[in-house]
Design a protein around this motif. Structure first.
Motif, PDB file in Angstrom:
ATOM      1  N   GLU A 142       1.291   4.227  -3.899  1.00  0.00           N
ATOM      2  CA  GLU A 142       2.105   3.040  -3.893  1.00  0.00           C
ATOM      3  C   GLU A 142       3.606   2.935  -4.701  1.00  0.00           C
ATOM      4  O   GLU A 142       4.649   2.135  -4.841  1.00  0.00           O
ATOM      5  N   THR A 159      -2.265   8.185   0.415  1.00  0.00           N
ATOM      6  CA  THR A 159      -3.511   8.565  -0.268  1.00  0.00           C
ATOM      7  C   THR A 159      -4.887   9.730   0.284  1.00  0.00           C
ATOM      8  O   THR A 159      -5.073  10.074  -0.395  1.00  0.00           O
ATOM      9  N   ARG A 191     -10.939   2.570  -2.385  1.00  0.00           N
ATOM     10  CA  ARG A 191      -9.902   2.273  -0.897  1.00  0.00           C
ATOM     11  C   ARG A 191     -10.011   1.443  -0.238  1.00  0.00           C
ATOM     12  O   ARG A 191     -10.938   0.737  -0.013  1.00  0.00           O
ATOM     13  N   GLY A 192      -8.445   1.061  -0.013  1.00  0.00           N
ATOM     14  CA  GLY A 192      -8.653  -0.594   0.330  1.00  0.00           C
ATOM     15  C   GLY A 192      -8.102  -1.884  -0.150  1.00  0.00           C
ATOM     16  O   GLY A 192      -7.970  -2.911  -0.354  1.00  0.00           O
ATOM     17  N   GLY A 193      -7.718  -0.669  -1.809  1.00  0.00           N
ATOM     18  CA  GLY A 193      -8.166  -2.274  -2.594  1.00  0.00           C
ATOM     19  C   GLY A 193      -6.361  -2.477  -2.270  1.00  0.00           C
ATOM     20  O   GLY A 193      -6.513  -3.345  -3.754  1.00  0.00           O
ATOM     21  N   SER A 194      -5.725  -2.751  -2.229  1.00  0.00           N
ATOM     22  CA  SER A 194      -4.443  -2.979  -1.907  1.00  0.00           C
ATOM     23  C   SER A 194      -4.797  -4.779  -1.451  1.00  0.00           C
ATOM     24  O   SER A 194      -4.139  -5.682  -1.649  1.00  0.00           O
ATOM     25  N   SER A 227       0.845  -1.598   0.116  1.00  0.00           N
ATOM     26  CA  SER A 227       0.425   0.078  -0.285  1.00  0.00           C
ATOM     27  C   SER A 227       0.385   1.578  -0.029  1.00  0.00           C
ATOM     28  O   SER A 227       1.902   0.896   0.068  1.00  0.00           O
ATOM     29  N   PHE A 257      -3.328  -1.332  -5.667  1.00  0.00           N
ATOM     30  CA  PHE A 257      -4.239  -0.283  -5.760  1.00  0.00           C
ATOM     31  C   PHE A 257      -4.503  -0.181  -7.171  1.00  0.00           C
ATOM     32  O   PHE A 257      -5.182   1.014  -7.383  1.00  0.00           O
TER      33      PHE A 257
HETATM   34  N1  ASP Z   1      -3.473   3.452  -0.506  1.00  0.00           N
HETATM   35  C1  ASP Z   1      -4.345   3.138  -0.981  1.00  0.00           C
HETATM   36  C2  ASP Z   1      -5.922   3.576   0.102  1.00  0.00           C
HETATM   37  O1  ASP Z   1      -5.649   3.899   1.110  1.00  0.00           O
HETATM   38  C3  ASP Z   1      -5.211   1.310  -0.794  1.00  0.00           C
HETATM   39  C4  ASP Z   1      -4.811   0.098   0.243  1.00  0.00           C
HETATM   40  O2  ASP Z   1      -4.251   1.135   1.273  1.00  0.00           O
HETATM   41  O3  ASP Z   1      -5.172  -0.636   0.230  1.00  0.00           O
HETATM   42  O4  ASP Z   1      -7.377   3.300   0.107  1.00  0.00           O
END
Ligand code: ASP
Ligand code: MG
Length: 407
Positions: free
Chosen positions: A69, A42, A146-149, A36, A131
Motif C-alpha cells: 500500500e 499482497t 486481508r481486505g482491510g483497506s 489498496s 490496510f
Molecule cells: N492489500 C490488502 C489485501 O490484499 C488489503 C486490501 O486490499 O484491502 O488483503
C-alpha cells in the motif's frame, strides 16, 4: 474515496483513479483517498514471508505485507500532482491510525489525523495507504487482515466526519446475487447496513465484513461503484445506508452463497448432558468457527446424531481434533463432506413476513435438491446443499423472490 487492488493494478490505472479524484475536486469536495496494494501484490508478499522461514513472526509479516500500500499511495500522489492537484501520501503511522497489537488482523483503536484534516482544508488531496496501522506501545506496524483497506477507508471517513465513503472496486455495485453465476442478477440501488453485513458475512466478496460493521456503527454511508466506469459519470453504484432511507423494501434483497464450507457428522453419540460441550469446546479452543448445527435423535433413541459445518480450510484440523477426543465424546462414526455450499437469502422484510423460508424449501424440493442443514435468524436463512446444485438453487431462489432482472 477508496480504490481496491484492481483499480490501482498499474500506473495507467492509477492515472484513471486520478481522473475520478479530479471529478470530485472539481465538484468542490475535499477528498481523502485510501488505496489498496496493486492487484496480486499482497498475495506475493504473503508468499515471500512463507518462503522466508519457518520461524514465522507476525510482526515481521506485517512489516512486509504493509509495504504494498505504501507504493500505491506514493504513486497516486505523484500522478495527482502530475495533473495539477496538490496531493500528499500518508502511511498508516503518519496519520496516525492506531491499532491493538493483534498482528495480521489488528483492530483500529484510535485515529489521529488533525494534520491530515488541516491538509484537506487547504485543498490538498490526502492519499492514505490502506490496510495498515501502528501499535503505539511497541511502535510496530500492524495490518488489519486481508481486505482491510475497506475498513481503513470507513474508519478514516468516520474519523474525519466525511459526508460519504465511496468504495471503488471492479464491479459497479452490490448485486442481488453473483452475476457470474446468475445472469439475471440485478444491481441494487440501495442496501441497508444490516443486510450488507449479512451478505458480506455469508459469502458476498464485495466488502470486508468489518468495514460494514464500522460503517453501521458510525453511520458512514457507503457508495460501492466501479473505477472502470467513465470517470465523467458521477452516479453508478449501490448506496449502503440506514434501513429508514430505503423506501421500497423487498422481502428478500439478495441471495449469497459460500463454497467455503465443510460438513461434519458424528453418529451415535450418547444422548446425555455435556456432550455438546465435549464436542464444541475443543473446536472453540482451536479457534475453529462452527456455523450450522443440527442434532437428531438416532433410531435407537439412546444416542443422537450431530451435524455441523466448519470453514473448509479447517475441515481436516477439526476432524483430527474430534478423532483425538473420540473416547471422551463417545461417538460411533465420524463422516464429512467438503462438496457442499451454503446458500443464504437475506432481507430485512423477513422480520415482518412469515413463511419466507418455507417457500424456498418447497421450491428446492420441487427441483429435487436435498437440504442437508438449515439455520435461520431475524433477517436471513441459510441452507446447506450439494455443491453440484449451486447454480440451480441460486437461479431458483432468485426467481422465487422476484429478483430477476426484467431486461
Ligand atoms: N492489500 C490488502 C489485501 O490484499 C488489503 C486490501 O486490499 O484491502 O488483503
Ligand atoms: Mg477488497
Amino acid at each position: 474515496m477508496k480504490f481496491g487492488g484492481t483499480s490501482v493494478a498499474n500506473v495507467e490505472r492509477i492515472r484513471n483513479v486520478a481522473r475520478h479524484v479530479k471529478r470530485e475536486i472539481d465538484a468542490g469536495h475535499e477528498v481523502a483517498v485510501v488505496v489498496s496494494a496493486m492487484a496480486g501484490k499482497t498475495n506475493e508478499l504473503v508468499a515471500w514471508c512463507k518462503e522466508a522461514g519457518s520461524h514465522f513472526d507476525n510482526a515481521e509479516y506485517d512489516a512486509v505485507v504493509a509495504s504494498g500500500e505504501l507504493v500505491t499511495a506514493g504513486l497516486l500522489a505523484l500522478v495527482l500532482r502530475d495533473i495539477g492537484l496538490a496531493a500528499r501520501s500518508w502511511q498508516g503511522w503518519q496519520i496516525p491510525l492506531l491499532t491493538d497489537d493483534a498482528h495480521g488482523s489488528a483492530r483500529i483503536t484510535k485515529i489521529g489525523g488533525s494534520q491530515l484534516i488541516e491538509d484537506l482544508r487547504r485543498g490538498d488531496v490526502a492519499v492514505v495507504a490502506g490496510f495498515q496501522g501502528l501499535h503505539p506501545l511497541t511502535n510496530r506496524v500492524t495490518t488489519l487482515g486481508r481486505g482491510g483497506s475497506d475498513t481503513s477507508a470507513v474508519a478514516l471517513a468516520a474519523a474525519i466526519g466525511a459526508d460519504r465513503c465511496d468504495i471503488y472496486t471492479d464491479v459497479d455495485g452490490v448485486y442481488t446475487t453473483d452475476p457470474r453465476v446468475v445472469s439475471k442478477a440485478r444491481r441494487l440501488d440501495k442496501v441497508s447496513f444490516e443486510e450488507m453485513l449479512e451478505m458480506a458475512s455469508l459469502g458476498a466478496k464485495v466488502l470486508q465484513v468489518r468495514s460494514v460493521e464500522v460503517a453501521m456503527l458510525h453511520g458512514v454511508r457507503l457508495y460501492v461503484r466501479s473505477s472502470f466506469d467513465d470517470p465523467a459519470d458521477p452516479n453508478h453504484g449501490t448506496l449502503i445506508c440506514d434501513e429508514e432511507d430505503i423506501l421500497e423494501q423487498q422481502i428478500v434483497t439478495g441471495i449469497a452463497f459460500s463454497r467455503d464450507e465443510a460438513q461434519i457428522t458424528l453418529r451415535e453419540i450418547a444422548d446425555k448432558p455435556g456432550v455438546a460441550a465435549a464436542i464444541f469446546g475443543p473446536l472453540a479452543e482451536a479457534n475453529i468457527n462452527v456455523d450450522m448445527i443440527i442434532q437428531v435423535v438416532s433410531d435407537d433413541m439412546a444416542t443422537t446424531d450431530l451435524t455441523f459445518t466448519v470453514p473448509a480450510s479447517e475441515y481436516e484440523h477439526a476432524k483430527r481434533i474430534l478423532e483425538g477426543c473420540k473416547d471422551k465424546i463417545g461417538f460411533a462414526k465420524l463422516s464429512g463432506a467438503t462438496d457442499v455450499v451454503k446458500i443464504s437469502a437475506i432481507g430485512v422484510g423477513m422480520r415482518s413476513h412469515s413463511g419466507v423460508a418455507a417457500r424456498a424449501f418447497s421450491a428446492l424440493a420441487a427441483k429435487g435438491i436435498n437440504i442437508r442443514a438449515i439455520t435461520t435468524s431475524e433477517i436471513k436463512f441459510s441452507m446447506l446443499i450439494d455443491e453440484a446444485y449451486t447454480e440451480l438453487a441460486l437461479r431458483t431462489l432468485h426467481s422465487l423472490y422476484g429478483l430477476d432482472s426484467r431486461g
